[in-house]
Write a protein that holds these residues in place. Structure first.
Motif, short mmCIF file in Angstrom:
data_model
loop_
_atom_site.label_atom_id
_atom_site.label_comp_id
_atom_site.label_asym_id
_atom_site.label_seq_id
_atom_site.Cartn_x
_atom_site.Cartn_y
_atom_site.Cartn_z
N ARG A 79 0.85 -1.21 0.00
CA ARG A 79 0.00 0.00 0.00
C ARG A 79 0.87 1.25 0.00
N ALA A 143 -8.65 7.65 2.72
CA ALA A 143 -7.63 7.55 3.77
C ALA A 143 -6.99 6.16 3.80
N GLY A 147 -4.15 6.75 1.16
CA GLY A 147 -3.22 7.40 2.07
C GLY A 147 -3.42 8.89 2.17
N ARG A 148 -4.61 9.38 1.83
CA ARG A 148 -4.87 10.83 1.89
C ARG A 148 -5.08 11.25 3.35
N THR A 149 -4.44 12.33 3.73
CA THR A 149 -4.66 12.86 5.08
C THR A 149 -6.00 13.59 5.10
N ALA A 150 -6.46 13.89 6.31
CA ALA A 150 -7.73 14.60 6.45
C ALA A 150 -7.66 15.97 5.74
N ILE A 168 -14.19 10.39 8.89
CA ILE A 168 -13.27 9.24 8.97
C ILE A 168 -13.44 8.52 10.30
N ARG A 169 -13.47 9.28 11.38
CA ARG A 169 -13.53 8.66 12.71
C ARG A 169 -14.87 7.96 12.94
N MET B 11 -7.44 10.82 17.81
CA MET B 11 -6.83 10.55 16.50
C MET B 11 -6.42 9.08 16.35
N ASP B 14 -7.11 7.70 12.89
CA ASP B 14 -6.20 8.29 11.89
C ASP B 14 -4.79 7.69 12.02
N ILE B 19 -2.42 8.17 8.53
CA ILE B 19 -2.60 9.45 7.84
C ILE B 19 -2.32 10.64 8.75
N GLU B 21 0.51 13.08 10.31
CA GLU B 21 1.88 13.43 9.89
C GLU B 21 2.53 14.40 10.85
N GLU B 24 2.30 16.31 14.92
CA GLU B 24 1.15 15.67 15.56
C GLU B 24 1.42 14.17 15.74
#
Lengths: 183, 222
Positions: A79, A143, A147-150, A168-169, B11, B14, B19, B21, B24
């Motif tokens: 991935r 995500a 692999g996209r960040t928020a 997401i959460r 988090m 996440d 995800i 970075e 954080e």
């Protein structure tokens, strides 16, 4: 009795040809499938898959069975490589709805007999993803697979960062509750 | 709840998805190292993230993929070592009794086959096998395995590979690792003893130098 994933990995790392072939044969369908899901181009997916096995060969000593199964360690490497290649080669972004549709269908290619969820339990997890609201499913796929960040999703979809984080959460929490029921 | 715990748990999903970075992420990892409760929380999401990857559809790899991967990674195969017929003495310390077995191999000789069967019968055995021991690409010795009661192995190491070997372990087909505490090479480079398993269930034997250098490996497959 078939050798365990851990035994095959240990043999692969020593360079034994028969064990190495058995290891590659056991996981190539999964690795190539995931790479293709992310990069969409078979030639690039093959490059990613080859590099995945090369990294596993070089770093097998770093594998820690306490931190996860061989299959998921291997797929995490695939991935991350696929995501890196997608960014480096500036490949066209994949529609997350396409990925969501693909993961909702049970694979027809027989593969490794992994530990973890049973096939019917995996189907229930697929159903739970399908049942998520569209915006949560889209954020989750971006995500988990891309692999996209928020923040990146926020920019991409032009929605507030806090909203993306909540999507997401909330999605992960729902699926986790589903997983806990299954287990 | 400790504000750091609260921040980390918010988090957790996440973090499991990989995800988060920068600063954080660094702050969260630092906290996780000291907080088993938060670590357990993130691990639950990590299990889910793992399962998500396993949902990706499997695809047939391109034709020749396996060969290309192995061709790039492994050295070209060597011809198998041809075993000369030889006299083998295998003194074995077993848990119940010390058994000394002499096996005589004479190629293609029915008399030998008969003798072999009789020898196996003597100690309730069914099979006697030999496997090459390697250091990387170099042949480094031989391992003999005996399936019977008791099961045992005999290890012989060539002179140039003997120095510094300090431990031996079997890696089983199910991934278990079984240390062989009796392992210590004698002046002839041999060591043998009982093993708590059927040799068929052994994936490979590994002899490790005290210096942590390249181990010697003998695969029990095929």
């Amino acid at each position: 009795m078939d050798p365990s994933d851990e035994a095959l990995l240990a043999g692969f790392a020593t360079g034994d040809p028969r064990t190495a072939a058995a290891f590659v044969r056991r996981f190539q369908g999964r690795v190539f499938g995931l790479a293709l899901t992310i990069v969409r181009q078979p030639a690039i997916a093959e490059e990613v898959s080859q590099e995945t096995f090369a990294r596993v060969y070089r770093h097998a000593g770093n594998y820690d069975a306490r931190k996860g199964r061989v299959s998921t360690w291997l797929l995490s490497i695939a991935r991350n490589l696929a995501i890196d290649v997608t960014r480096m080669k500036r490949l066209d972004p994949v529609d997350p709805d396409v990925i969501a549709a693909e993961i909702s269908i049970e694979s027809q290619v027989p593969g490794a007999d992994e530990a973890g969820l049973q096939p019917d339990e995996r189907d229930q997890l697929r159903s739970a993803i399908t049942d998520l609201p569209d915006d949560q499913r889209r954020a989750l796929v971006l995500a988990a697979y891309m692999g996209r960040t928020a923040r990146e999703i926020s920019d991409l979809d032009d929605v507030p960062l806090g909203t993306v984080k909540t999507r997401i959460r909330t999605a992960m929490l729902k699926l986790r509750e589903e997983l806990e029921v299954l287990q | 709840m400790d504000p750091r715990c609260q921040e980390t748990r918010e988090m957790a999903a996440d973090l499991a998805l990989g995800i988060v970075e920068g600063e954080e992420r660094g702050r969260a990892l630092q906290h996780l190292a000291d907080c088993p409760e938060c670590r357990a929380e993130v691990e639950k999401y990590s299990d889910l993230a793992d399962e998500l990857l396993l949902l990706a559809p499997q695809r047939e790899a391109p034709v020749g993929f396996e060969s290309r991967v192995l061709g790039d990674l492994l050295p070209a195969p060597k011809p198998k070592r041809r075993r000369r017929l030889q006299l083998v003495f295998a003194p074995v310390a077993a848990a119940a009794a010390a058994v000394a077995i002499t096996l005589v191999f004479v190629s293609g000789d029915l008399q030998t086959a008969s003798h072999y069967r009789d020898t196996l019968k003597e100690a309730n055995g069914t099979e006697f096998e030999a496997y090459s021991l390697y250091s990387g690409d170099s042949l480094a010795g031989t391992v003999f395995s005996y399936q019977g009661s008791p099961n045992w192995i005999q290890i012989t190491v060539d002179p140039r590979h003997r120095a510094d070997l300090s431990s031996a372990e079997l890696v089983m087909n199910d991934g278990r690792q079984v240390p062989l505490r009796w392992f210590q090479l004698d002046p002839t480079g041999s060591s043998g003893g009982g093993i708590p398993a059927n040799p068929h269930d052994v994936s490979f034997l590994r002899l490790t130098p005290a210096s942590g250098g390249e181990p010697l490996v003998a695969h029990f497959t095929g």
